[in-house]
Design an enzyme around this catalytic site. Structure first.
Site, PDB file in Angstrom:
ATOM      1  N   ALA A 153       0.839  -1.188  -0.037  1.00 36.85           N
ATOM      2  CA  ALA A 153      -0.016   0.006   0.111  1.00 36.85           C
ATOM      3  C   ALA A 153       0.920   1.284   0.102  1.00 36.85           C
ATOM      4  O   ALA A 153       0.720   2.232  -0.856  1.00 36.85           O
ATOM      5  CB  ALA A 153      -0.942  -0.069   1.199  1.00 36.85           C
ATOM      6  N   TYR A 154       1.919   1.207   0.841  1.00 39.37           N
ATOM      7  CA  TYR A 154       2.876   2.445   1.061  1.00 39.37           C
ATOM      8  C   TYR A 154       3.388   2.631  -0.535  1.00 39.37           C
ATOM      9  O   TYR A 154       3.487   3.682  -0.928  1.00 39.37           O
ATOM     10  CB  TYR A 154       3.791   2.081   2.091  1.00 39.37           C
ATOM     11  CG  TYR A 154       4.786   3.391   2.487  1.00 39.37           C
ATOM     12  CD1 TYR A 154       4.272   4.365   3.022  1.00 39.37           C
ATOM     13  CD2 TYR A 154       5.997   3.181   2.114  1.00 39.37           C
ATOM     14  CE1 TYR A 154       4.863   5.656   3.446  1.00 39.37           C
ATOM     15  CE2 TYR A 154       6.797   4.181   2.503  1.00 39.37           C
ATOM     16  CZ  TYR A 154       6.114   5.374   3.072  1.00 39.37           C
ATOM     17  OH  TYR A 154       7.113   6.652   3.596  1.00 39.37           O
ATOM     18  N   ASN A 155       3.899   1.370  -1.055  1.00 46.55           N
ATOM     19  CA  ASN A 155       4.465   1.883  -2.239  1.00 46.55           C
ATOM     20  C   ASN A 155       3.790   2.341  -3.429  1.00 46.55           C
ATOM     21  O   ASN A 155       4.212   3.173  -4.133  1.00 46.55           O
ATOM     22  CB  ASN A 155       5.289   0.381  -2.709  1.00 46.55           C
ATOM     23  CG  ASN A 155       6.527  -0.157  -2.074  1.00 46.55           C
ATOM     24  OD1 ASN A 155       6.733   0.796  -1.036  1.00 46.55           O
ATOM     25  ND2 ASN A 155       7.198  -0.991  -2.596  1.00 46.55           N
ATOM     26  N   ALA A 157       1.121   4.206  -2.938  1.00 47.63           N
ATOM     27  CA  ALA A 157       1.036   5.494  -2.686  1.00 47.63           C
ATOM     28  C   ALA A 157       2.144   6.323  -3.072  1.00 47.63           C
ATOM     29  O   ALA A 157       1.969   7.429  -3.898  1.00 47.63           O
ATOM     30  CB  ALA A 157       0.588   5.884  -1.427  1.00 47.63           C
ATOM     31  N   LYS A 158       3.249   6.173  -2.778  1.00 44.74           N
ATOM     32  CA  LYS A 158       4.583   6.937  -2.945  1.00 44.74           C
ATOM     33  C   LYS A 158       4.864   6.709  -4.437  1.00 44.74           C
ATOM     34  O   LYS A 158       5.373   7.915  -4.968  1.00 44.74           O
ATOM     35  CB  LYS A 158       5.721   6.357  -2.128  1.00 44.74           C
ATOM     36  CG  LYS A 158       5.520   6.503  -0.651  1.00 44.74           C
ATOM     37  CD  LYS A 158       5.475   7.945  -0.444  1.00 44.74           C
ATOM     38  CE  LYS A 158       5.503   8.238   1.208  1.00 44.74           C
ATOM     39  NZ  LYS A 158       5.282   9.737   1.468  1.00 44.74           N
TER      40      LYS A 158
END
Length: 246
Positions: A153-155, A157-158
């Site tokens: 999820a973080y990847n 978004a970034k």
């Protein structure tokens, strides 16, 4: 020095955001500290006002909410009259193996990191168009290029932040508006507590973590000094992206 300049920093109550705010203040800028934690951001502003010459002004905002961001930017402009540099640093993420992510996990991460950055960029660019200039630096992440797992999820978004950075940079390059991104590596922050830092440290060629103060200097340089740079993502990662060394 940055006297009479105004810097706007989100996620400014702790970690990298706090370090960025201090670096701007140390160079003489007035700084608007934005954070969702009202108590902490006011305490930080009080502490910084006692230490620096420029005005340090706290403002409360949940960047995951569009209306809150628009209100925040309007309040900062009303108070200072302008924004010269905007650092969209607020973020965080739920780290789990990909298939274990719930809808809530994914949405919570993307709402802050991706949509929060989008809402801030949109409001900032509208203000910069009125002013005739401005500089934005978004917070990326080394995880967009390399990650140890559990960062789906973080990847997502970034990587979206990097894409938005490039798109906006092209749209407004001829309007004296620069848009760049800084991607920190393994950094000593509260978000990396709980054994994560120790787990990843052996893969860093420099064999140490980055301090918030180190990467803050990169953000401020890109925002203020790299005047012919736009649409770029700058890695500050101790060499991880060019070669793992276990």
């Amino acid at each position: 020095m940055l006297e009479n300049k105004v810097a706007f920093v989100t996620g400014a109550a702790q970690g990298i955001g706090y370090a960025i705010a201090k670096e701007f203040a140390a160079q003489g800028a007035n700084v608007a500290l934005a954070d969702y934690n009202e108590k902490e951001v006011k305490e930080v502003a009080k502490k910084m006002n006692a230490e620096y010459k420029g005005e340090i002004w706290p403002v409360v905002a949940d960047v995951s909410k569009s209306a809150a961001v628009d209100k925040c930017i309007a309040e900062v402009v009303e108070h200072f009259g302008k924004i010269d540099y905007a650092i969209n640093n607020a973020g965080g993420g739920i780290l789990k193996p990909f298939a274990e992510l719930t809808d809530e996990d994914f949405n919570k991460t993307v709402n802050v990191d991706f949509f929060g950055t989008f809402y801030c960029m949109r409001a900032e660019i509208k203000q910069f168009l009125k002013q005739g200039e401005g500089s934005i630096v978004n917070a990326g992440a080394l995880g967009s290029i390399y990650n140890p797992g559990g960062m789906g999820a973080y990847n997502a978004a970034k990587n979206g932040v990097i894409g938005m950075t490039r798109a906006a940079a092209v749209d407004y390059a001829d309007k004296n508006i620069r848009v760049n991104c800084v991607a920190p590596g393994l950094t000593k922050t509260p978000l990396n507590a709980g054994g994560f830092l120790e787990k990843i440290l052996p893969t860093v060629p420099m064999k140490r973590a980055e301090s918030p103060e180190e990467v803050a200097k990169v953000y401020v340089f890109v925002a203020t000094q790299a005047t012919f740079m736009t649409g770029q993502t700058i890695l500050s990662d101790g060499g991880v992206s060019v070669g793992l060394k276990g």
